[in-house]
Design an enzyme around this catalytic site. Structure first.
Site, mmCIF file in Angstrom:
data_model
loop_
_atom_site.group_PDB
_atom_site.id
_atom_site.type_symbol
_atom_site.label_atom_id
_atom_site.label_comp_id
_atom_site.label_asym_id
_atom_site.label_seq_id
_atom_site.Cartn_x
_atom_site.Cartn_y
_atom_site.Cartn_z
ATOM 1 C CB CYS A 65 19.080 -1.893 -20.303
ATOM 2 S SG CYS A 65 17.964 -3.720 -19.954
ATOM 3 C CB CYS A 141 17.263 -3.659 -13.211
ATOM 4 S SG CYS A 141 16.514 -2.717 -13.670
ATOM 5 C CB THR A 289 4.364 8.945 1.154
ATOM 6 O OG1 THR A 289 4.566 7.724 1.270
ATOM 7 C CG2 THR A 289 5.513 9.364 1.023
ATOM 8 C CG ASP A 347 -1.342 9.467 -3.565
ATOM 9 O OD1 ASP A 347 -1.802 9.889 -5.114
ATOM 10 O OD2 ASP A 347 -0.176 9.569 -2.976
ATOM 11 C CB CYS A 374 0.235 7.512 -10.715
ATOM 12 S SG CYS A 374 -0.948 6.222 -10.409
ATOM 13 C CD GLU A 408 2.353 10.412 -9.068
ATOM 14 O OE1 GLU A 408 1.999 10.363 -7.895
ATOM 15 O OE2 GLU A 408 3.352 8.824 -9.947
#
Length: 417
Positions: A65, A141, A289, A347, A374, A408
């Site tokens: 980048c 990006c 999910t 979660d 997370c 994670e």
């Protein structure tokens, strides 16, 4: 003030110790020689705001980048990927107090399935590191992929043709605010969402993005600086789809989905591997999910989620995949008896588990817990409170966020005999 970077801190910044002071320097690597010119104090930490890289270490790689070093999105692109994984494994292990391996992402550029790009008078791109009022102007990006180049080019053409007012961040003024790009990495489907203040959008707008599967116009009617709003109109498909193994999920502008689809495949597989018995309660179930994936694998699944729209999406995903799973609106701590379930899937948000839920887990004692997090710090705090009745059987880190210090974690706990 010159010194050598000795290590990375948990936030991914280089640590320089000189004259009995410790400085934290962004975008550096162990072994770098730097000249620190200016710094600011953040609580008890000295953060370098102006520094010169005098001599780079051999622990660096070229970055993809061109905005690395100014954009606030990635902090570790200059660190070899294997070193990034070792850094995250060490971070997790030190915070949790036991060794944790981190599974790398199979894709480290083009892996991100969502980016929120500010459309400001300072630039169309991401926030400049260390600011909320400034933006770095970008053409595309690399962590999202080539389709971002196409979308941002179309956006600039629309702006050039119609000259709508852009977001003046400091004043909180301007019609155009954000463009959110989402892509199904395993389906190739593309969603473009324009977020504006109240006003009139030229009817020609969707024509600039006719290659997208789904185009949305959302209006932020609040004073908050956010990249979402009320759905005003959409063109094309109402949803795009993403596929994790043999499970398909619907993506909507206002629904959350794991931002790295490639690592998400590893995550759902590991959740299914850790789950035991037949009956599973999926707390913080979101759009389903985990719940839908587990139901597809033969588990009897109930999901609880506080967000009604997420519950609606979970039900749609359940129907789409022809599985029987029950999703209801509710709070994490309001389940009648957690002991009725063989496995509890957790979660939670970054703040971790509510204290009342922890007390209820310790009281009801479900046989097995699969905890996805997370935030390693709150995970560690919650695990410590659960250790009176549970033992940690397995733990693994997953690199959902390459080139950032974030990681994670998934932990399997079993009830003590």
């Amino acid at each position: 003030m010159r010194g050598v970077v000795e290590e990375l801190d948990f936030e991914g910044m280089g640590v320089v110790r000189v004259q009995n002071r410790e400085f934290h320097v962004p975008f550096t690597a162990p072994g770098d020689k730097v000249d620190i010119k200016e710094w600011r104090r953040r609580k008890r930490t000295l953060i370098a705001t102006d520094f010169e890289l005098i001599e780079p270490s051999q622990n660096r790689v070229d970055t993809k980048c061109p905005h690395f070093g100014t954009c606030g999105g990635c902090l570790l692109q200059h660190i070899p990927y294997g070193e990034q994984i070792r850094f995250k494994s060490d971070k997790l292990s030190r915070i949790l107090g036991f060794d944790v391996e981190v599974l790398p992402s199979s894709v480290i550029y083009g892996h991100r399935n969502r980016i929120d790009v500010v459309i400001s008078t300072n630039g169309i791109g991401f926030r400049r590191r260390g600011t909320w009022w400034d933006a770095v102007d970008i053409e595309w990006c690399p962590v999202f992929g080539e389709s971002s180049r196409k979308v941002l080019r179309s956006l600039r053409e629309f702006i050039e043709d119609f000259k709508p007012s852009l977001y003046e961040i400091r004043k909180n003024e301007g019609f155009l605010r954000y463009i959110v790009i989402r892509e199904g990495k395993f389906t190739g489907e593309l969603m473009v969402t324009l977020v504006t203040a109240e006003g009139k959008l030229p009817e020609e707008f969707p024509g600039y993005f006719d290659y997208a599967d789904s185009i949305y116009w959302s209006v932020n009617r609040t004073k908050s600086d956010v990249s979402y709003g009320d759905i005003e109109r959409f063109w094309g498909k109402e949803f795009i789809r993403e596929r994790l193994n043999d499970v398909t999920y619907l993506i909507h502008p206002n629904s959350f989905f794991q931002t790295n689809s490639y690592a998400a495949v590893d995550l759902v597989k590991k959740v299914a591997e850790f789950a035991e018995g037949e009956r599973v309660l999926d707390l913080y179930s979101g759009v389903g999910t985990f719940g839908v994936y587990l139901a597809k694998k033969g588990f009897s699944v109930e999901g609880i989620e506080v967000n009604p729209f997420a519950v609606e999406m979970a039900r749609r995903n359940s129907e789409l995949n022809s599985v029987e799973a029950v999703f209801n609106v509710g709070r994490d701590r309001d389940v009648r008896n957690l002991g009725e379930y063989d496995t509890l899937v957790l979660d939670p948000p970054r703040a971790g588990l509510h204290p009342k839920l922890i007390k209820k887990i310790l009281k009801d004692k479900p046989q097995s817990i699969v905890y996805v997090s997370c935030n390693p710090r709150t995970l560690g705090e919650n695990l410590e409170k659960l250790r009176g009745e549970y033992v940690i059987e397995e733990a693994l880190g997953l690199d959902m966020f390459p080139h950032t210090p974030h990681v994670e974690a998934i932990v399997k706990l079993g009830r003590k005999v």
